[in-house]
Design a protein around this motif. Sequence first.
Motif, PDB file in Angstrom:
ATOM      1  N   UNK A 105       0.849  -1.188   0.000  1.00 23.94           N
ATOM      2  CA  UNK A 105       0.000   0.000   0.000  1.00 23.94           C
ATOM      3  C   UNK A 105       0.888   1.243   0.000  1.00 23.94           C
ATOM      4  N   UNK A 106       0.286   2.405  -0.270  1.00 27.55           N
ATOM      5  CA  UNK A 106       1.069   3.635  -0.289  1.00 27.55           C
ATOM      6  C   UNK A 106       0.138   4.836  -0.198  1.00 27.55           C
ATOM      7  N   UNK A 107       0.626   5.901   0.411  1.00 32.25           N
ATOM      8  CA  UNK A 107      -0.006   7.215   0.342  1.00 32.25           C
ATOM      9  C   UNK A 107       1.098   8.225   0.063  1.00 32.25           C
ATOM     10  N   UNK A 108       0.704   9.365  -0.515  1.00 33.16           N
ATOM     11  CA  UNK A 108       1.686  10.371  -0.917  1.00 33.16           C
ATOM     12  C   UNK A 108       1.615  11.640  -0.079  1.00 33.16           C
ATOM     13  N   UNK A 109       0.957  11.553   1.086  1.00 31.93           N
ATOM     14  CA  UNK A 109       0.871  12.711   1.960  1.00 31.93           C
ATOM     15  C   UNK A 109       0.386  12.275   3.325  1.00 31.93           C
ATOM     16  N   UNK A 110       0.522  13.122   4.351  1.00 28.83           N
ATOM     17  CA  UNK A 110       0.080  12.751   5.695  1.00 28.83           C
ATOM     18  C   UNK A 110      -1.435  12.832   5.853  1.00 28.83           C
ATOM     19  N   UNK A 111      -1.958  12.077   6.811  1.00 25.83           N
ATOM     20  CA  UNK A 111      -3.370  12.158   7.169  1.00 25.83           C
ATOM     21  C   UNK A 111      -3.561  13.428   8.005  1.00 25.83           C
ATOM     22  N   UNK A 112      -4.252  14.410   7.447  1.00 25.31           N
ATOM     23  CA  UNK A 112      -4.315  15.724   8.091  1.00 25.31           C
ATOM     24  C   UNK A 112      -5.735  16.276   8.201  1.00 25.31           C
ATOM     25  N   UNK A 113      -6.710  15.387   8.385  1.00 24.88           N
ATOM     26  CA  UNK A 113      -8.109  15.801   8.582  1.00 24.88           C
ATOM     27  C   UNK A 113      -8.429  15.915  10.065  1.00 24.88           C
ATOM     28  N   UNK A 114      -7.862  15.043  10.881  1.00 24.43           N
ATOM     29  CA  UNK A 114      -8.152  14.982  12.318  1.00 24.43           C
ATOM     30  C   UNK A 114      -7.665  16.246  13.030  1.00 24.43           C
ATOM     31  N   UNK A 115      -8.509  16.759  13.922  1.00 17.03           N
ATOM     32  CA  UNK A 115      -8.216  17.977  14.702  1.00 17.03           C
ATOM     33  C   UNK A 115      -8.084  19.221  13.823  1.00 17.03           C
ATOM     34  N   UNK A 116      -8.815  19.244  12.728  1.00 20.66           N
ATOM     35  CA  UNK A 116      -8.819  20.439  11.889  1.00 20.66           C
ATOM     36  C   UNK A 116      -8.020  20.246  10.623  1.00 20.66           C
ATOM     37  N   UNK A 117      -8.389  20.986   9.566  1.00 21.22           N
ATOM     38  CA  UNK A 117      -7.750  20.803   8.257  1.00 21.22           C
ATOM     39  C   UNK A 117      -6.255  21.096   8.287  1.00 21.22           C
ATOM     40  N   UNK A 118      -5.507  20.290   7.544  1.00 26.42           N
ATOM     41  CA  UNK A 118      -4.064  20.422   7.364  1.00 26.42           C
ATOM     42  C   UNK A 118      -3.289  20.277   8.674  1.00 26.42           C
ATOM     43  N   UNK A 119      -3.857  19.511   9.595  1.00 23.39           N
ATOM     44  CA  UNK A 119      -3.196  19.263  10.876  1.00 23.39           C
ATOM     45  C   UNK A 119      -2.672  17.825  10.873  1.00 23.39           C
ATOM     46  N   UNK A 120      -1.376  17.680  10.667  1.00 24.55           N
ATOM     47  CA  UNK A 120      -0.803  16.340  10.603  1.00 24.55           C
ATOM     48  C   UNK A 120      -0.065  15.954  11.885  1.00 24.55           C
ATOM     49  N   UNK A 121      -0.341  16.678  12.979  1.00 23.46           N
ATOM     50  CA  UNK A 121       0.381  16.432  14.230  1.00 23.46           C
ATOM     51  C   UNK A 121       0.190  15.003  14.724  1.00 23.46           C
ATOM     52  N   UNK A 122      -1.057  14.509  14.730  1.00 25.82           N
ATOM     53  CA  UNK A 122      -1.322  13.163  15.255  1.00 25.82           C
ATOM     54  C   UNK A 122      -0.646  12.102  14.405  1.00 25.82           C
ATOM     55  N   UNK A 123      -0.669  12.269  13.089  1.00 25.05           N
ATOM     56  CA  UNK A 123      -0.016  11.304  12.205  1.00 25.05           C
ATOM     57  C   UNK A 123       1.496  11.299  12.435  1.00 25.05           C
ATOM     58  N   UNK A 124       2.075  12.481  12.597  1.00 29.00           N
ATOM     59  CA  UNK A 124       3.520  12.571  12.794  1.00 29.00           C
ATOM     60  C   UNK A 124       3.933  11.958  14.126  1.00 29.00           C
ATOM     61  N   UNK A 125       3.225  12.293  15.202  1.00 32.03           N
ATOM     62  CA  UNK A 125       3.582  11.775  16.521  1.00 32.03           C
ATOM     63  C   UNK A 125       3.463  10.251  16.579  1.00 32.03           C
ATOM     64  N   UNK A 126       2.407   9.722  15.990  1.00 29.16           N
ATOM     65  CA  UNK A 126       2.133   8.289  16.087  1.00 29.16           C
ATOM     66  C   UNK A 126       2.865   7.464  15.035  1.00 29.16           C
ATOM     67  N   UNK A 127       3.277   8.097  13.940  1.00 31.46           N
ATOM     68  CA  UNK A 127       3.850   7.341  12.825  1.00 31.46           C
ATOM     69  C   UNK A 127       2.808   6.626  12.001  1.00 31.46           C
ATOM     70  N   UNK A 128       1.539   7.061  12.112  1.00 31.79           N
ATOM     71  CA  UNK A 128       0.445   6.395  11.403  1.00 31.79           C
ATOM     72  C   UNK A 128       0.531   6.679   9.905  1.00 31.79           C
ATOM     73  N   UNK A 129       1.094   5.731   9.180  1.00 33.37           N
ATOM     74  CA  UNK A 129       1.301   5.831   7.730  1.00 33.37           C
ATOM     75  C   UNK A 129       2.018   7.132   7.355  1.00 33.37           C
ATOM     76  N   UNK A 130       2.907   7.588   8.251  1.00 33.02           N
ATOM     77  CA  UNK A 130       3.699   8.789   8.025  1.00 33.02           C
ATOM     78  C   UNK A 130       4.876   8.762   8.982  1.00 33.02           C
ATOM     79  N   UNK A 131       6.107   8.754   8.506  1.00 35.68           N
ATOM     80  CA  UNK A 131       6.531   8.894   7.110  1.00 35.68           C
ATOM     81  C   UNK A 131       6.342   7.600   6.313  1.00 35.68           C
ATOM     82  N   UNK A 132       6.553   7.722   5.001  1.00 33.16           N
ATOM     83  CA  UNK A 132       6.512   6.557   4.114  1.00 33.16           C
ATOM     84  C   UNK A 132       7.714   6.584   3.179  1.00 33.16           C
ATOM     85  N   UNK A 133       8.059   5.408   2.675  1.00 35.90           N
ATOM     86  CA  UNK A 133       9.103   5.321   1.659  1.00 35.90           C
ATOM     87  C   UNK A 133       8.500   4.821   0.352  1.00 35.90           C
TER      88      UNK A 133
END
Length: 509
Positions: free
Chosen positions: A76-104
């Motif tokens: 699987x793959x995505x080309x950007x962080x999940x940034x819907x949670x806690x308001x638009x363009x907010x990728x803090x939760x994805x970055x802290x948790x590593x939830x499909x971010x970062x990717x190679x």
Amino acid sequence: MSPSKTSNGTTNGSTNGSTKPKKLLKLFAFEMGTPQLQCTNWSDPKNNSKTYNTLDYWLNTAKLVEKGKFNGIFLADVMGPYDVYNGPRNFEAAARSGAQFPTIEPSALIGAMATVTKDLAFGVTFATLSEQPYHLARRLATLDLLTKGRVGWNIVSSYLDSAARNLLNGEDLPPHHERYDRAEEYTQVIYKLFLSSWADDAVEQRNGVYSNPDKIRTIDHVGKWFTVPGPAVAEPNKYQRLPVLIQAGTSSAGKLFAAQHAEVVFITQFSPERLGKEIKNIKQLAWEKFGRPEGSIKFLQLITPIIGSTQEEAEAKYIEIQKYGDIEGAQALFSGWTGIDISQYGYDDDITAVGTNAVKSFLELWNKKSPTDSDNVRKTRAHIAKQITIGGLGPVFYGTAESVADEIERWVEISDVDGFNITYALQPQTFEEVVEFLVPELQRRGLVWEDYPDLGRPLTFREQIFGVDREDSSFLLDTHPAHKLRWRAGESKEEFESRINKKREFVEE
């Protein structure tokens, strides 16, 4: 034998008494180049997913699942962080948790894994927004050539605005119908480059001639989205000619796209009954719209198995793994997958009562539970986030190898699914347990093969899916709409162009 329990709370006995003939199931390992795929936390000391950015991780995974006679690995793959949670363009939760971010980048992994395996196939995700089709055609052709036909392309139209903004000069994701219109034309360009630009016998390698220019043509594609003169820059692959076509969308547009193009469809549902309805619907579309009969498309369901020597041990494993689940990362994934910011609800709100129509409709199908949940659990924000931490939006089968096999048989009998995408709760422990305990049980029941067919060469991806009994077993089935686009050996350029112009089935805008 212990009864099995699934994440939807059902208990089942064996279905071996069924009179329906058993099908040989397809097994794929579902993976992604990221520290946290389905939100089981990378910080769990038993989880090795944080080493996803090392070659050893991928080489060991490939060797392990080939040992278990899996058909392949799906990336699987995505080309950007999940940034819907806690308001638009907010990728803090994805970055802290590593939830499909970062990717190679996934295609780089395939060449390495191919060197330590012989028959294992590789499905790789490339979005039709991410690059021009001319470039992707060469990348896919290179992978398929180097692996001797073991590659498939998962065609996605993208669903993350965060990816679109970086791929489309800062613009948001195009409307859903527009993305599929673009994907349709993109796929037609890929067909033409792979099948209609070089004849099968264009590469001569004799008398000082490498490629016969009379057997190479420009495709001269001019459409709404793409202008691609050609010719293709990669030579034809004698092993497979065109990578296997995979699709995972279940919207109305996605189903129609799958009915026309897909050879493999990935689906995730919480019940075999619902899964069966989805499969039946796509099969009906494939036949009525495109003349593709039963068996033309294979369907795979996502599952996460947790296996113990007893039911109690499996349940204890589930509970222990879930302790490490990242709740914030789970909510980031849920919000990105659905497009609904779950943070707008209170943790104890029953979302089926207070949610929007869109989220209510989604949660009507949600019956995923852990061993500690009651039968009448409320679908609160807290409950949903907790359940996503193992298996994401797919069911978890937990029990003994025998009872998990029972549950697999039950899903197959009810839904007519062709196989399973198996993802991990712990990496590599989940795959090790599947290979050591579950696969032998499925083999004992005649549900998966004992070994890969010995052809004196690697199996192609298409042979993994459709078998080796056809005369041209590595090429598209003759009922696939793109089958006629192949420029075959012995055809002159004029003969080929006359043939495809007379029988054109694709409408170009």
